[in-house]
Design a protein around this motif. Structure first.
Motif: not given
Length: 473
Positions: A404-408, A459-467
């Motif tokens: 998760i942190m690698r992706a964020l 949090e990662l999925l929501w951030k990715t969805y928005n960005e």
């Protein structure tokens, strides 16, 4: 936290093994209902439910939609207990399968909900309650990492730990990040909402005590008031040298006897936590200056941030023969260092997530390449996945938090997509994230109910969805 408690691949998961508040069932094309029923949820947020509906309506990957619905609200569904004390919000947040509130975990668990608090008054008050509860606990004992909601509850460590255990404390492991995370939550709450309601004289007192504790643990004149010893079979649970740790050479850095994993440090100058402390001290200084109007305390906070930052500049890096100049994980000030990374945040990998370094920083880039390689002794690669673990649960166990942190912290679409895909494939047919899983077998995992990992994945999925919504296709 619980250690070495593995859920083995025995077939019980497919049969619907009840664990904590969940009933797990074998994943299929229909994706079984594993989220806690609405009538049993600890807290309901209209804003979070709307986010789930939006995600599911737009994201066509059904498994990711299912995982988002399970994981993102997991903290609210299962771990928060909201009341009001003397007319003020009060929120106790457990980690999941451990009935105790960690200052670190509780901050991280509710952090992803900050962006929704403007649109949900109940959620807004719940987060204020977390801030208030953390202030109460810090004033009780700034050296403790985890607390109970009931002072009468006796810690299982009371008989084994040689330290100053006060009533209501679950565990007293001194970790720098325990005092950083509440500041991070408070600062982002203020910036997101503009609400200064929680930041009264009592809150400022907790900030002043944080400053005092950090200064004590610079150990310039003596070893300070904190020591910790435990009768245990686990080497990572005890502190040598009469509970003060191996000697360090004073250089302006702050000592941390334990890592964010709750494992003992080898060398007390834990670099990612000191980098986090610089950020937190600057944030606290801004709040104290603008909200509390206390220029003196703000100046003291800023001065310590400047001192620690200068000490990091001088001492925190090493030259690696393959990766060049990078951050050490721990140092002792005498020239010795530990080169590794641990999945728990603050980690070296997660520094940009905390605002401690920029993503494109050259030293961080070298460090990132190092920690995600076999040169890091706690990087594991198997048939199911690759990722970072740590001593806490042993070899070959990958923490979803590292993926998760690698992706964020990535700016590379392929890397982000790879992490999301790996996490989708390694939930062990449960619909939730875990503390860790075996590199060759995702059904061999630890902690079936670990809210921090669940909410962070949301949090990662929501951030990715928005960005970058195309990465969820």
């Amino acid at each position: 936290m619980n250690r070495k408690t593995f859920i083995q691949n025995t077939g019980l998961l497919g049969a619907g093994l009840a664990v904590g508040k969940f009933s797990f069932a074998q994943s299929s094309g229909n994706f079984p209902t594993v989220r806690v029923p609405a009538s049993q949820r600890n807290f309901k947020s209209a804003a979070i439910e709307n986010a789930i509906k939006t995600f599911q309506a737009k994201v066509k990957n059904k498994e990711l939609s299912w995982l988002f619905e399970n994981c993102f609200p997991n903290t609210l569904d299962t771990t928060v207990f909201y009341t009001e004390q003397n007319g003020k919000p009060d929120t106790y947040v457990i980690t999941g399968d451990i009935d105790a509130m960690w200052l670190r975990d509780s901050s991280a668990q509710v952090f992803p909900y900050l962006q929704f608090s403007k649109d949900d008054e109940a959620l807004h008050k719940l987060i204020i309650g977390v801030i208030n509860k953390q202030v109460h606990f810090i004033l009780k004992d700034p050296y403790a990492n985890a607390f109970y909601n009931d002072d009468a509850k006796v810690s299982k460590w009371k008989e084994s730990d040689k330290t100053d255990m006060k009533p209501g404390i679950h565990e007293r492991k001194w970790e720098i990040d325990s005092l950083c995370y509440p500041i991070r939550l408070a600062w982002h709450f203020w910036k997101n909402t503009g609400d200064i309601t929680p930041f009264d004289a009592t809150w400022k007192e907790s900030v002043a005590l944080t400053l005092k504790t950090f200064k004590e643990q610079q150990r310039k004149e003596n070893q300070g008031p904190y020591s910790f010893q435990r009768k245990t079979e686990y080497a990572t649970d005890g502190i040598p040298m009469n509970g003060y740790g191996y000697p360090v050479k004073p250089n302006g850095l702050i000592c941390s006897m334990f890592r964010p994993s709750d494992d003992a440090t080898i060398f007390a100058y834990l670099i990612p936590s000191n980098l986090f402390a610089v950020v937190s001290l600057k944030q606290a200084a801004e709040m104290v200056s603008k909200i509390s109007k206390d220029a003196k305390l703000a100046a003291e906070l800023t001065a310590l941030a400047t001192e620690v930052e200068a000490a990091l500049e001088k001492n925190a890096t090493v030259i690696h023969p393959q990766f060049g100049k990078l951050y050490a994980y721990e140092i002792n000030g005498y020239g010795s260092s530990v080169l590794m990374d641990d999945a728990n945040v603050p980690s070296l990998l997660g520094l940009p997530y905390l605002g401690a370094v920029a993503k494109g920083d050259a030293i961080y880039t070298n460090t990132r390449n190092f920690v995600w390689s076999k040169e890091n002794p706690f990087f594991f690669k198997g048939t199911a996945a690759e990722g970072i673990g740590g001593p806490h649960v042993g070899l070959d166990m990958i923490w979803p938090m590292s993926l998760i942190m690698r992706a964020l912290t990535s700016g590379n679409d392929n890397e982000i997509k790879q992490c999301i895909t790996t996490l989708q494939k390694t939930h062990g047919d449960t619909g939730f994230m875990h503390e860790s899983f075996h590199k060759d077998d995702p059904k061999n995992f630890t902690r079936p109910w670990f809210a921090w990992a669940n909410t962070l994945y949301g949090e990662l999925l929501w951030k990715t969805y928005n960005e970058k919504p195309h990465l969820l296709a």
